[in-house]
Motif scaffolding. Structure first.
Motif: not given
Length: 302
Positions: A139-166
């Protein structure tokens, strides 16, 4: 009895440098059972690169740290990053250097998520924190200087699990998912668990204990994404799965990649030989290569 090997052992699948580092890390790491001891052992490593802007904030009620390598730019990818630590330990500080490196090398704005930890906050607390921050970021991507269509979810180990679930929970909301040696099945019944469950820093005993602290129904796809129904996979975005060959979680990552490919998802696997769980960003050639490759993949988010 120690599981350490001689770094020159020709039968050791780890590289000599990785074996030395693995044994040093394992020697100073507590066994499972005491969250406080594990958290005390999870200290930050050497600092990452300086960035133009690094600031702490609160997003959807969750502490976050926002890394911006080029304030004022527009249209960049926005990465929501979920740290590892077995859902029990680690946080914004332990993963600060990795987040700085990824942001600097990719040019993306990166939002690191300080989600609630188990056992004080078992499933679904971390799962819900992750989705809340993702929706806030989009929702706030443009205010952060980003394209809301270029949002990526990422994580390592248990964070990778959470990224996959998200990604499973937010169809159409993310342009990519970067999963770094993620635990994807609470059953822990793959061949790599048997092969690498001892002597490679991250042990099967630790992983089983982490799953117990995290909780949730092990059959539920928001706990074990590998068990997600096929129809839930077909809408997932482009995916990069980064794996260590000498890791008990290796086969879960490979199995998830096969399921994604069968569902028609653009999925790439990068399997690094001679290294162990947690190698991303470590002072090893494979760690540096994996981090640089992940950053380039993030930068190429369409």
């Amino acid at each position: 009895m120690s599981d350490a090997r001689d770094p020159g052992d020709p039968g050791d699948p780890l590289s000599p440098a990785a074996r030395r580092l693995c044994d040093v890390m394992a020697a100073g790491f507590p066994g499972p059972g005491d969250p406080a001891a594990l958290r005390a052992a999870a200290v930050p490593g050497p600092p990452g690169p300086a960035l133009a802007s690094v600031r702490d904030a609160v997003a959807a009620g969750v502490p976050v740290r926002i890394y911006d390598p080029a304030p004022g730019a527009a249209g960049r990818p926005l990465v929501v990053y979920l740290h590892g630590g077995g859902w029990v330990m680690c946080g914004l500080d332990t993963h600060d250097a990795t987040c700085r490196k990824l942001a600097a090398a990719s040019g993306a704005v990166l939002v690191s998520v300080g989600y609630r930890l188990a056992p004080e906050h078992p499933w679904p607390a971390a799962r819900d924190d992750a989705l809340g921050v993702l929706l806030w970021a989009r929702a706030g991507a443009e205010a952060l200087g980003c394209d809301p269509g270029r949002v990526v979810v990422a994580g390592d180990s248990s964070g990778g699990n959470l990224a996959a679930v998200t990604a499973l929970r937010a169809p159409g909301q993310v342009a990519g998912q970067l999963l770094v040696y993620p635990p994807l099945d609470a059953a822990m019944d793959s061949a790599s668990v048997t092969a690498y469950g001892r002597g490679y820093f991250h042990t099967a005993a630790h992983m089983a204990w982490y799953w117990e602290q995290y909780g949730g129904d092990p059959e539920h796809p928001h706990v074990s994404p590998l068990r997600a129904p096929a129809e839930g996979l077909s809408g997932l975005p482009r995916t990069l799965i980064v794996l260590a060959d000498c890791d008990l979680l290796r086969d879960e990552g490979l199995a998830y990649a096969r399921r994604l490919a069968r569902a028609g998802v653009d999925c790439e696997v990068r399997l690094y030989p001679g290294v162990f769980h947690g190698f991303l960003g470590l002072p090893l050639p494979a760690g540096r290569a994996a981090l640089a490759g992940a950053a380039a993949w993030l930068a190429a988010t369409p």
